[in-house]
Every structure is written in structure tokens, then in C-alpha cells.
Write an enzyme that holds these catalytic residues in place. Structure first.
Site, PDB file in Angstrom:
ATOM      1  N   ARG A   1      38.557  32.217  27.041  1.00 31.51           N
ATOM      2  CA  ARG A   1      39.077  33.033  25.934  1.00 31.51           C
ATOM      3  C   ARG A   1      40.544  32.674  25.680  1.00 31.51           C
ATOM      4  O   ARG A   1      41.029  32.741  24.556  1.00 31.51           O
ATOM      5  CB  ARG A   1      38.931  34.526  26.254  1.00 31.51           C
TER       6      ARG A   1
ATOM      7  N   ASP B   1      44.523  37.884  28.147  1.00 30.55           N
ATOM      8  CA  ASP B   1      45.691  38.639  27.686  1.00 30.55           C
ATOM      9  C   ASP B   1      46.974  37.814  27.636  1.00 30.55           C
ATOM     10  O   ASP B   1      47.953  38.227  27.011  1.00 30.55           O
ATOM     11  CB  ASP B   1      45.907  39.865  28.586  1.00 30.55           C
TER      12      ASP B   1
ATOM     13  N   SER C   1      36.246  48.548  31.836  1.00 31.67           N
ATOM     14  CA  SER C   1      35.821  49.274  30.630  1.00 31.67           C
ATOM     15  C   SER C   1      34.307  49.273  30.471  1.00 31.67           C
ATOM     16  O   SER C   1      33.701  50.325  30.211  1.00 31.67           O
ATOM     17  CB  SER C   1      36.505  48.712  29.379  1.00 31.67           C
TER      18      SER C   1
ATOM     19  N   HIS D   1      42.655  36.940  37.954  1.00 33.32           N
ATOM     20  CA  HIS D   1      41.418  37.602  37.516  1.00 33.32           C
ATOM     21  C   HIS D   1      40.579  37.959  38.728  1.00 33.32           C
ATOM     22  O   HIS D   1      40.584  37.254  39.737  1.00 33.32           O
ATOM     23  CB  HIS D   1      40.610  36.700  36.579  1.00 33.32           C
TER      24      HIS D   1
ATOM     25  N   HIS E   1      44.153  46.025  33.400  1.00 33.63           N
ATOM     26  CA  HIS E   1      43.022  45.681  32.529  1.00 33.63           C
ATOM     27  C   HIS E   1      43.576  45.405  31.114  1.00 33.63           C
ATOM     28  O   HIS E   1      44.467  44.585  30.948  1.00 33.63           O
ATOM     29  CB  HIS E   1      41.994  46.829  32.608  1.00 33.63           C
TER      30      HIS E   1
HETATM   31  N1  NMX Z   1      50.910  38.121  39.610  1.00 35.54           N
HETATM   32  C1  NMX Z   1      51.327  38.468  40.840  1.00 35.54           C
HETATM   33  N2  NMX Z   1      50.495  38.793  41.840  1.00 35.54           N
HETATM   34  C2  NMX Z   1      49.185  38.719  41.590  1.00 35.54           C
HETATM   35  C3  NMX Z   1      48.679  38.343  40.346  1.00 35.54           C
HETATM   36  C4  NMX Z   1      49.602  38.047  39.326  1.00 35.54           C
HETATM   37  N3  NMX Z   1      49.216  37.730  38.079  1.00 35.54           N
HETATM   38  N4  NMX Z   1      47.328  38.380  40.401  1.00 35.54           N
HETATM   39  C5  NMX Z   1      46.996  38.779  41.646  1.00 35.54           C
HETATM   40  N5  NMX Z   1      48.129  38.995  42.355  1.00 35.54           N
HETATM   41  C6  NMX Z   1      48.225  39.544  43.711  1.00 35.54           C
HETATM   42  C7  NMX Z   1      47.569  40.912  43.744  1.00 35.54           C
HETATM   43  O1  NMX Z   1      48.443  41.899  43.220  1.00 35.54           O
HETATM   44  C8  NMX Z   1      47.237  41.059  45.200  1.00 35.54           C
HETATM   45  O2  NMX Z   1      48.415  41.415  45.861  1.00 35.54           O
HETATM   46  P1  NMX Z   1      48.385  42.373  47.177  1.00 35.54           P
HETATM   47  O3  NMX Z   1      47.595  41.613  48.203  1.00 35.54           O
HETATM   48  O4  NMX Z   1      49.792  42.574  47.503  1.00 35.54           O
HETATM   49  O5  NMX Z   1      47.676  43.641  46.749  1.00 35.54           O
HETATM   50  C9  NMX Z   1      46.846  39.630  45.592  1.00 35.54           C
HETATM   51  O6  NMX Z   1      47.457  38.765  44.606  1.00 35.54           O
HETATM   52  C10 NMX Z   1      45.357  39.377  45.600  1.00 35.54           C
HETATM   53  O7  NMX Z   1      44.816  39.778  44.361  1.00 35.54           O
HETATM   54  P2  NMX Z   1      43.545  39.031  43.740  1.00 35.54           P
HETATM   55  O8  NMX Z   1      42.399  39.223  44.677  1.00 35.54           O
HETATM   56  O9  NMX Z   1      43.896  37.659  43.347  1.00 35.54           O
HETATM   57  O10 NMX Z   1      43.337  39.840  42.355  1.00 35.54           O
HETATM   58  P3  NMX Z   1      42.445  41.124  42.086  1.00 35.54           P
HETATM   59  O11 NMX Z   1      41.024  40.706  41.914  1.00 35.54           O
HETATM   60  O12 NMX Z   1      42.714  42.208  43.075  1.00 35.54           O
HETATM   61  O13 NMX Z   1      43.056  41.623  40.693  1.00 35.54           O
HETATM   62  C11 NMX Z   1      43.964  41.286  38.532  1.00 35.54           C
HETATM   63  C12 NMX Z   1      42.831  40.937  39.489  1.00 35.54           C
HETATM   64  C13 NMX Z   1      43.594  40.767  37.129  1.00 35.54           C
HETATM   65  C14 NMX Z   1      44.111  42.811  38.454  1.00 35.54           C
HETATM   66  C15 NMX Z   1      45.263  40.628  39.024  1.00 35.54           C
HETATM   67  O14 NMX Z   1      45.132  39.221  38.993  1.00 35.54           O
HETATM   68  C16 NMX Z   1      46.488  41.035  38.213  1.00 35.54           C
HETATM   69  O15 NMX Z   1      47.093  42.076  38.521  1.00 35.54           O
HETATM   70  N6  NMX Z   1      46.883  40.240  37.149  1.00 35.54           N
HETATM   71  C17 NMX Z   1      47.949  40.624  36.265  1.00 35.54           C
HETATM   72  C18 NMX Z   1      47.509  41.692  35.294  1.00 35.54           C
HETATM   73  C19 NMX Z   1      46.539  41.138  34.266  1.00 35.54           C
HETATM   74  O16 NMX Z   1      46.745  40.098  33.658  1.00 35.54           O
HETATM   75  N7  NMX Z   1      45.435  41.873  34.020  1.00 35.54           N
HETATM   76  C20 NMX Z   1      44.499  41.517  32.930  1.00 35.54           C
HETATM   77  C21 NMX Z   1      43.116  41.048  33.417  1.00 35.54           C
HETATM   78  C22 NMX Z   1      42.249  40.724  32.230  1.00 35.54           C
HETATM   79  N8  NMX Z   1      41.882  41.912  31.477  1.00 35.54           N
HETATM   80  O17 NMX Z   1      42.024  41.966  30.297  1.00 35.54           O
HETATM   81  O18 NMX Z   1      41.427  42.911  32.071  1.00 35.54           O
HETATM   82  C1  MLT Z   2      37.724  41.820  30.756  1.00 36.25           C
HETATM   83  O1  MLT Z   2      37.654  41.232  29.675  1.00 36.25           O
HETATM   84  O2  MLT Z   2      37.062  42.865  30.962  1.00 36.25           O
HETATM   85  C2  MLT Z   2      38.687  41.341  31.783  1.00 36.25           C
HETATM   86  O3  MLT Z   2      38.787  39.958  31.792  1.00 36.25           O
HETATM   87  C3  MLT Z   2      38.536  41.950  33.145  1.00 36.25           C
HETATM   88  C4  MLT Z   2      37.302  41.631  33.934  1.00 36.25           C
HETATM   89  O4  MLT Z   2      36.410  40.887  33.520  1.00 36.25           O
HETATM   90  O5  MLT Z   2      37.251  42.155  35.069  1.00 36.25           O
END
Ligand code: NMX
Ligand code: MLT
Length: 435
Positions: free
Chosen positions: A327, A373, A242, A318, A272
Site C-alpha cells: 500500500r 501510513d 479495527s 507492522h 493503528h
Molecule cells: N519505531 C520505534 N520502535 C518500534 C517501531 C517503530 N516504528 N516499531 C516497533 N518498534 C518497537 C516496539 O515499540 C517494541 O518495543 P518494546 O519491545 O520496547 O515494546 C519492539 O519494537 C517490538 O515491536 P514489534 O514486535 O516489531 O511491533 P508490534 O507488532 O508490537 O507493533 C506496530 C506493530 C505497528 C504497532 C509498531 O511497529 C509501531 O508502533 N509502529 C509505529 C506506529 C505505526 O506506524 N502504526 C501504524 C500501523 C499501520 N496501521 O495503519 O495500523
Molecule cells: C491495517 O491496515 O489494519 C494496519 O496495517 C494494521 C494491521 O494490519 O494490523
């Protein structure tokens, strides 16, 4: 004491010199190599942006202008009788790097209340949205439409000089933040049938007014929750989807309303900001399947079933953080103080004890710990706001504080159009053919 705009006018020339000196001294120095994986891998770790408002450390979490969340809770002005920081003070801190006085914060509350009305045609747009249209889409539509009265867009059309861009950007940013409670309140009441929207009270702080518009103004604990909620969700350095979207779109000199509505569309994605909605949906499904006081074994099995179905555990992991998000901790402490016996809070705590080991065992996620979250929805639900489709709107109200502060500084410092270079896979293969 100075108003925020007066203080900014004093700070900007000094910061322009500071940036000039930094570039003169360090402008040609290298940050180190860029590897091909970063181009394919969502640019993780790629140094690409400047933003002084907040910096995220992988281990420690966020600092707003050098201050941790507990420090902000201690140092920022509070409402009479309140113990959480007023987001007005956090905005002042993000913009100036300084802790405001109580009087300066009160002045911001009054100024935002005075700017809070939304044009009638925007009210009509919202009233005509079907209740089935997601609240985030409605939110983004309304913010886009505010561009109708943008001071920046008008000034640009009248040929404003580049060195003066920050003035109308400041006015638009203040209007944007000020108008969000009326937009959010209207969406909430329209979609969930909560009756007519009350008026904003110029003697109340921003969070109190927002709570009132949502129908929770008489609940002091909910008002305190909103003060904490907005403060901790406001900013998360420059690279998150964002904040980065707001900056990118603003760099084309799209006004703050256009830039922020684009940012909201990014926040509306499930990886996100929408994750706060997804967490509650997931918790509810879990309770429906295994009951309210389920054993650790049953909870573990449910978590594994989520992973085995090829889904993410929402609220965990994350892109930058490698420890529990401070947070999350701040919200857990709020819950321990205000709702220690809440069943859903207990489930969130139980999950916190189980998910990290499971994600480690599954072996993919780089960070097995909870993010912001994982906790926010449980707090809102406790006070009766159980319409999870609305949760990301509250994240969106909060994130406006950081994006607006950044837009003001970008225009003050003359930030250029953002335009990184993209490559084709064929070009990469050719480039490294002999290496
Ligand atoms: N549950 C299951 N698998 C996960 C999770 C999770 N919570 N987090 C990461 N992975 C997987 C990810 O999908 C990826 O799989 P693949 O290789 O098959 O593509 C692998 O682990 C490596 O990912 P990372 O490098 O650890 O994570 P990345 O930096 O790409 O993504 C998020 C970060 C936040 C998108 C990821 O951790 C996620 O999808 N979390 C769940 C959704 C979430 O809580 N998002 C909110 C973030 C905070 N916000 O407000 O924005
Ligand atoms: C945020 O607050 O924007 C989330 O934790 C995602 C991020 O920092 O990439």
C-alpha cells in the site's frame, strides 16, 4: 445483471455448505501449539479468526479475494477517464469474490448516493461538537447515532429468524457506507471552517462525491487519489484492531452502526489508524527543526532523537508485515506519476532510504519497513488537505468497506458470539509448575 444483494443471495447457501464441509473434514485438526508468550504478546500469529475477504502475507502484503493491489488496479472498473479502481468495485469483490461489471459498479454508486442523507439529529450532534473535539471522536459519535434507524436492530426486536440476519445487516451496511461522506464532509467543514456542505450527485461515483463534500470535487487528481486511497485502505485481513473490533462487537449482534463505531474507536489509536496523522506531525516537526532540504546526516540524527526519546517512528513497523507494505508502494507510484517534485514527497523518499537501517541498528522493531501510513498524508497535503487531524477519518471511511463486508458474511454464516479464554499469571505458573 444481478444486484449485489441478489448475487449474495445466490452465494450464501453455497458458502454455508462449503463451511459445513470444511468443518466436517478438518474441524478437529490442530494448527499447532500455542505458547505462553502469545497470551502476553498481543496474540501475534495466533490463528483465531476466519475472513475470506482479504489475506495478509508477511512478505507480499495484502490480497483482496486473492488479488494483489496492482491486479485490483488493472481488473476493477474505473470511472470514465480515470485510471484508479472504483472502491464500489472493490466492495463488490470483497463481498462476492467476483469482479463486477461497469454497470454493477454504477448501480452501487447510484444506490449509495440514494442512501447518503443523514438524519437531522445526527447533523445537529455534529454541529454541536466543539471544533476542539478530535474528528475521529466526532466520527464515532455520529456513526453510533445512526443506530437509531438500524434495520437489523428493528428486525431483531420484531423476532427475525437467525437465518435471515444477513438481509437487514446488508441494508445497514450499505446505509453505513453511503452515509459516511456526509458525516466526514460535515466534520471537515465544521472543524476547519470550510463553508457549507454541497449536495451528493447521484450521477457521480462515491469518491467523487466524497471529494466534492470535502471541497476538492473539481480536482480530478484528488478524486483519483481518493479512489486509490479508499481501495487500498479498505481491508487488511481480519486480525487488525479495527476489523477485529467490528467483528467482535458484531458478534454480540450489535448492529453494523454500533459495531463500526467501535471499530473507529480502535482506528483512532496512534499505533493503528491515527499513525497517518502522527506521520505528518512528525514530518512537519522535522522540517521545522532541520529545514526543508536537510542532509541525510541531519535526517538520521532527527530519527535517532525520536527513538532516544522513547517514541516510535510513525509509519514504520507492522505486526504482521516483514517487507515494505504494497500500500506504501502503490501510493509512492501515485506520487511519482502526479507529484514527483513535491518537497514533502521527496522527504518521505529520503526517510525511506534511512529509517530501515536505523530501526535495524536500534534492534527492537521486527519490521523496519514502512506501512501504509508513512505515505498517505503527504499525498493529501499536496492537494491542500493539510489538516492532519482529519486524515484518520478518511482511513475510517475506507475501512468501513472491509468491516461491512465482514459483518454481512458473519451474519450469513451464523458466526457465534466471540468469547476467547483468558488466564491469570498465577494459573499459568501453576499449570507449568513441574514442566
Ligand atoms: N519505531 C520505534 N520502535 C518500534 C517501531 C517503530 N516504528 N516499531 C516497533 N518498534 C518497537 C516496539 O515499540 C517494541 O518495543 P518494546 O519491545 O520496547 O515494546 C519492539 O519494537 C517490538 O515491536 P514489534 O514486535 O516489531 O511491533 P508490534 O507488532 O508490537 O507493533 C506496530 C506493530 C505497528 C504497532 C509498531 O511497529 C509501531 O508502533 N509502529 C509505529 C506506529 C505505526 O506506524 N502504526 C501504524 C500501523 C499501520 N496501521 O495503519 O495500523
Ligand atoms: C491495517 O491496515 O489494519 C494496519 O496495517 C494494521 C494491521 O494490519 O494490523
Amino acid at each position: 445483471p444481478a444486484t449485489l444483494k441478489e448475487r449474495l443471495a445466490e452465494l450464501i447457501p453455497k458458502e454455508i455448505e462449503n463451511v459445513k464441509a470444511t468443518r466436517a473434514q478438518h474441524g478437529k485438526k490442530s494448527f499447532g501449539p500455542v505458547v505462553v508468550d502469545q497470551l502476553y504478546g498481543g496474540m501475534r500469529g495466533l490463528p483465531a479468526l476466519i475472513w475470506d475477504g482479504s489475506v495478509l502475507d508477511a512478505e507480499e502484503g495484502i490480497r483482496f479475494r486473492g488479488k494483489t493491489i496492482p491486479e485490483c488496479q488493472e481488473l476493477l472498473p474505473k470511472a470514465p477517464g480515470g485510471s484508479e479502481p472504483l472502491p464500489e468495485g472493490l466492495f463488490w469483490l470483497l463481498v462476492t469474490g467476483e469482479i463486477p461489471t461497469q454497470e454493477q459498479v454504477q448501480e452501487l454508486s447510484r444506490d449509495w448516493a440514494a442512501r447518503s442523507a443523514i438524519p437531522e439529529f445526527v447533523e445537529e450532534i455534529l454541529d454541536r461538537c466543539p471544533p476542539t473535539l478530535h474528528p475521529m471522536s466526532q466520527f464515532s459519535l455520529a456513526v453510533t447515532a445512526l443506530n437509531h434507524n438500524s434495520a437489523f436492530a428493528k428486525a431483531y426486536q420484531s423476532g427475525i429468524s437467525k437465518k435471515d440476519y444477513w438481509g437487514p445487516t446488508f441494508e445497514d451496511s450499505m446505509d453505513l457506507i453511503a452515509k459516511l461522506p456526509n458525516i466526514a464532509g460535515r466534520i471537515y467543514r465544521n472543524v476547519f471552517g470550510q463553508g457549507k456542505l454541497p449536495a451528493i450527485d447521484a450521477n457521480k461515483d462515491y469518491s467523487h462525491n466524497l471529494a466534492t463534500l470535502l471541497g476538492f470535487g473539481d480536482n480530478q487528481a484528488f478524486v483519483e487519489l481518493l479512489r486509490l486511497y479508499i481501495t487500498i485502505h479498505s481491508d487488511h485481513e481480519g486480525g487488525n484492531v479495527s476489523a477485529h473490533t467490528g467483528k467482535l462487537v458484531g458478534s454480540a449482534l450489535s448492529d453494523p452502526f454500533l459495531a463500526y463505531s467501535a471499530a473507529l474507536n480502535g482506528l483512532a489509536g496512534p499505533l493503528h489508524g491515527l499513525a497517518n496523522q502522527e506521520v505528518l506531525i512528525w514530518l512537519r516537526k522535522m522540517q521545522a527543526k532541520i529545514g526543508e532540504d536537510a542532509s541525510d546526516e541531519a535526517v538520521k540524527e532527527y530519527i535517532w532523537s525520536t527513538l532516544k526519546a522513547g517514541q516510535v517512528v510513525p509509519g514504520y513497523g507492522h505486526a504482521v508485515l516483514r517487507k515494505t507494505d504494497p500500500r506504501y508502494t502503490a501510493q509512492r507510484e501515485f506520487a511519482l506519476k502526479h507529484l514527483p517534485d513535491d518537497k514533502m514527497f521527496k522527504l518521505v523518499g529520503q526517510i525511506y532510504n534511512l529509517v530501515p537501517d536505523i530501526l535495524l541498528e536500534a534492534g527492537k522493531a521486527k519490521n523496519p519497513w514502512p506501512n501504509v501510513d508513512a505515505h498517505s498524508g503527504v499525498l493529501l497535503t499536496h492537494y491542500g488537505m493539510d489538516q492532519m487531524q482529519f486524515y484518520t477519518v478518511l482511513f475510517g471511511v475506507s475501512r468501513a468497506f472491509g468491516v461491512a463486508a465482514q459483518l454481512i458474511w458473519d451474519r450469513a454464516l451464523g458466526a457465534p458470539l466471540e468469547r476467547p479464554k483468558s488466564y491469570s499469571t498465577a494459573a499459568i505458573q501453576k499449570m507449568f509448575a513441574d514442566k
